[in-house]
Design an enzyme around this catalytic site. Structure first.
Site, PDB file in Angstrom:
ATOM      1  N   ALA A 292       0.731  -1.262   0.041  1.00 20.99           N
ATOM      2  CA  ALA A 292       0.077  -0.089   0.214  1.00 20.99           C
ATOM      3  C   ALA A 292       0.904   1.158  -0.128  1.00 20.99           C
ATOM      4  CB  ALA A 292      -0.861  -0.016   1.196  1.00 20.99           C
ATOM      5  N   GLY A 295       1.487   1.906  -5.665  1.00 16.96           N
ATOM      6  CA  GLY A 295       2.210   2.278  -6.742  1.00 16.96           C
ATOM      7  C   GLY A 295       2.977   1.419  -7.428  1.00 16.96           C
ATOM      8  N   LYS A 296       3.764   0.587  -6.508  1.00 16.03           N
ATOM      9  CA  LYS A 296       4.815  -0.414  -7.300  1.00 16.03           C
ATOM     10  C   LYS A 296       4.041  -1.564  -7.685  1.00 16.03           C
ATOM     11  CE  LYS A 296       8.554   1.248  -4.570  1.00 16.03           C
ATOM     12  NZ  LYS A 296       7.717   2.033  -3.556  1.00 16.03           N
ATOM     13  N   CYS A 411      12.595   3.853   1.002  1.00 13.08           N
ATOM     14  CA  CYS A 411      12.924   5.301   0.546  1.00 13.08           C
ATOM     15  C   CYS A 411      13.543   6.006   1.807  1.00 13.08           C
ATOM     16  CB  CYS A 411      11.472   5.856   0.344  1.00 13.08           C
ATOM     17  SG  CYS A 411      10.418   5.746   1.475  1.00 13.08           S
TER      18      CYS A 411
HETATM   19  C1  LIG Z   1       7.138   1.796   2.033  1.00 12.84           C
HETATM   20  S1  LIG Z   1       5.363   1.578   1.961  1.00 12.84           S
HETATM   21  C2  LIG Z   1       4.965   0.537   0.490  1.00 12.84           C
HETATM   22  C3  LIG Z   1       5.009   1.405  -0.631  1.00 12.84           C
HETATM   23  C4  LIG Z   1       4.225   0.876  -1.664  1.00 12.84           C
HETATM   24  N1  LIG Z   1       5.082  -0.239  -2.126  1.00 12.84           N
HETATM   25  C5  LIG Z   1       3.992   1.418  -2.824  1.00 12.84           C
HETATM   26  O1  LIG Z   1       4.848   1.661  -3.731  1.00 12.84           O
HETATM   27  O2  LIG Z   1       2.950   2.234  -2.949  1.00 12.84           O
HETATM   28  C6  LIG Z   1       5.349   0.313   3.362  1.00 12.84           C
HETATM   29  C7  LIG Z   1       3.946  -0.371   3.706  1.00 12.84           C
HETATM   30  O3  LIG Z   1       4.316  -1.385   4.392  1.00 12.84           O
HETATM   31  C8  LIG Z   1       3.223  -1.691   5.301  1.00 12.84           C
HETATM   32  N2  LIG Z   1       3.653  -2.547   6.514  1.00 12.84           N
HETATM   33  C9  LIG Z   1       4.160  -2.192   7.618  1.00 12.84           C
HETATM   34  N3  LIG Z   1       4.443  -3.242   8.011  1.00 12.84           N
HETATM   35  C10 LIG Z   1       4.086  -4.611   7.563  1.00 12.84           C
HETATM   36  C11 LIG Z   1       4.170  -5.845   7.694  1.00 12.84           C
HETATM   37  N4  LIG Z   1       4.716  -6.324   8.960  1.00 12.84           N
HETATM   38  N5  LIG Z   1       3.788  -6.475   6.698  1.00 12.84           N
HETATM   39  C12 LIG Z   1       2.943  -5.994   5.660  1.00 12.84           C
HETATM   40  N6  LIG Z   1       2.979  -4.823   5.241  1.00 12.84           N
HETATM   41  C13 LIG Z   1       3.594  -3.763   6.179  1.00 12.84           C
HETATM   42  C14 LIG Z   1       2.734  -0.179   5.625  1.00 12.84           C
HETATM   43  O4  LIG Z   1       1.355  -0.270   5.808  1.00 12.84           O
HETATM   44  C15 LIG Z   1       3.045   0.363   4.058  1.00 12.84           C
HETATM   45  O5  LIG Z   1       1.894   0.602   3.642  1.00 12.84           O
END
Ligand SMILES: C[S@@+](CC[C@H](N)C(=O)[O-])C[C@H]1O[C@@H](n2cnc3c(N)ncnc32)[C@H](O)[C@@H]1O
EC number: 2.1.1.176
Length: 500
Positions: A292, A295-296, A411
């Site tokens: 979430a 985007g990717k 990031c």
């Molecule tokens: C850096 S963001 C990802 C951005 C996404 N890949 C994009 O391009 O839109 C990290 C995401 O990891 C989720 N997250 C945090 N801890 C997590 C976990 N233990 N398992 C899965 N998702 C997790 C967060 O809610 C957040 O949406």
């Protein structure tokens, strides 16, 4: 004396409109002026830990485009120069800044930023407005209003000979000059050296380009470029990333028909690079385990031409809705969302994915250009991140099929969340080999991992590492144990040693 910057209305507006289409705010009082909107946004950032961009969008909703742009410039300017504002204020305040009411201090900073950095706002206007806001937003009594007035008028009288920072160390000076916390400046100095740190900190306080990635399943780049240009938007093809446009003067991007009808996605070049490294192919089964707002996943799904399956997971259910809404907007039917903690094992997924992307939660220090307040996050709260990142990578690697690809990205620019994690991973998971890859923003091939820097690549600060899971000999008895997680040297000896 610092250079007196002109407000960059145009870039500021772009910044304002960069707001993620999925970030929502609750109903709040709309401000009646640019300075009030900026003040309220600064309060929200400091008191609620809010992001400045969505906060501004809420408070500046009733303002003209010009005033909204001013509010954005003021909020961003204060966040980018907070330490310097405080340095000047400390010089003219009769009270130690720690003792000043935090909201009053925000208003003082707002005035100082206008007086020192902007040259189109008369000092008297900046002073009077801050005094008025102290009364209206902080219920300042006569004494407090007098204090605000007195400090700012003293500063105004000295505007042409302001005090100069006198710091004992470079870290202290850079930290003050570029308003980055000292712990971060020290880490950067250690990692990047003096010159690169200065350039990086400078870039962190400069406007970021807005990049639109064209959804080639829906439109061709030229068609979108013409469409945006016809709407008066300044648009140029990205210098090196295919199917990307750099835009400015868009206003609210969500309102553009190209966005609403799924022809474009707002996506920084850096973020696209992890997908280039992943190199998904048509028909693949791909796991995006921290997906979430999506985007990717969207780019992966588009590169797979809407074939195969992208399993997009997140640990927060409400965030999955954002992925679903984005996929619908872009016409992508190969994305399947799953509520899943990426550090918890799903036995039925073991060895089942051609590609696994771990775009892990991180400190976000690479996106300070877009979210200037990130630098003020409590460092103690960030210390637990490497543990989470290791747990996610350790678990998610088990889902990669032999010969499949694993990409780790963040990031942030902190070594402890990047190089140290992938070095640990390579040492403890010998089934995975660092792999050569190429990405559009780097001229040379990348050997295993790369750090992208705003002042060099003109992208967000970003880290990408690529691994390939080795395969076993068909007749090897250790084959039954091909989990990839915690594989020992015995298994390693049994590997082909080459990627399929
Ligand atoms: C850096 S963001 C990802 C951005 C996404 N890949 C994009 O391009 O839109 C990290 C995401 O990891 C989720 N997250 C945090 N801890 C997590 C976990 N233990 N398992 C899965 N998702 C997790 C967060 O809610 C957040 O949406």
């Amino acid at each position: 004396m610092l250079r007196r910057w002109r407000p960059r209305w145009y870039s500021c507006f772009v910044w304002c409109s960069f707001i993620s289409p999925t970030e929502e705010g609750t109903a709040v009082t709309e401000a009646r002026s640019a300075r009030e909107a900026a003040a309220r946004a600064l309060f929200a950032v400091r008191e609620e830990g809010a992001w400045s961009a969505p906060a501004l969008r809420r408070y500046a909703a009733g303002l003209s485009a010009r005033d909204a742009a001013l509010a954005t410039a003021l909020t961003g300017g204060v966040l980018q120069n907070r330490a310097m504002c405080d340095f000047y204020l400390a010089h003219f305040s009769s009270i130690r800044l720690k003792k000043v009411q935090p909201r009053i201090l925000d208003l003082l900073r707002l005035a100082v930023y206008q007086m020192v950095w902007l040259d189109r706002i008369p000092n008297a206007a900046a002073v009077n407005e801050s005094v008025a806001l102290a009364r209206s937003l902080c219920h300042a009594d006569k004494r407090t209003a007098g204090y605000v007035n007195g400090v700012l008028r003293a500063l105004a009288r000295s505007i042409d000979h302001l005090p100069q920072p006198d710091c004992a160390t470079k870290a202290e000076y850079y930290s003050l000059r570029y308003s980055h916390p000292q712990w971060l400046t020290e880490l950067y100095l250690e990692q990047f050296g003096l010159k690169q740190t200065r350039l990086l900190l400078e870039a962190d306080n400069a406007p970021a380009p807005t990049v639109l990635r064209v959804n080639t399943l829906r439109a061709q780049m030229q068609q979108v470029q013409d469409e945006l240009a016809a709407q008066g938007i300044r648009v140029t093809p990205h210098a090196c990333i295919p199917n990307c446009l750099t835009v400015s003067g868009t206003g609210n991007i969500e309102k553009l028909s190209a966005f609403a009808q799924g022809r474009v996605t707002v996506q920084d070049g850096a973020s696209q690079m992890s997908v280039y490294a992943l190199d998904p192919q048509s028909g693949n089964r791909v796991l995006d385990c921290c997906a979430a707002p999506g985007g990717k996943s969207f780019f992966i799904a588009e590169r797979m031409k809407n074939t195969g399956t992208v399993v997009s997971c997140d640990v927060y259910g409400h965030k999955l809705e954002k992925i679903q809404a984005g996929a619908e907007r872009l016409g992508l039917t190969n994305i399947q969302t799953e509520l899943q903690d990426a550090s918890e094992f799903r036995p039925e997924w073991e060895g089942k994915f051609d590609r696994v992307l771990c775009d892990v939660p991180c400190s976000g220090m690479g996106i300070i250009r877009k979210k200037p307040e990130i630098r003020y996050k409590d460092e103690k709260e960030l210390r637990g991140l490497p543990g989470i990142q290791r747990a996610i990578l350790d678990n998610a690697c088990r889902y990669v099929r032999p010969g499949g690809i694993l990409v780790y990205s963040t990031c942030t620019l902190l070594r402890r969340e990047n190089e140290e994690i992938v070095d640990w991973f390579a040492q403890t998971h010998p089934m995975f080999q660092k792999t050569l890859f190429s990405i559009p923003v780097c001229e040379q091939n990348v050997e295993g991992s790369v750090t992208l820097l705003p002042h060099i690549h003109d992208t967000d600060g970003f880290f990408v590492a690529k691994f390939r899971k080795m395969a076993y000999y068909e007749d090897d008895p250790a084959r039954g144990n091909e989990t990839g997680g915690n594989t020992g040297t015995e298994n390693r000896r049994a590997c082909i040693g080459e990627c399929l």
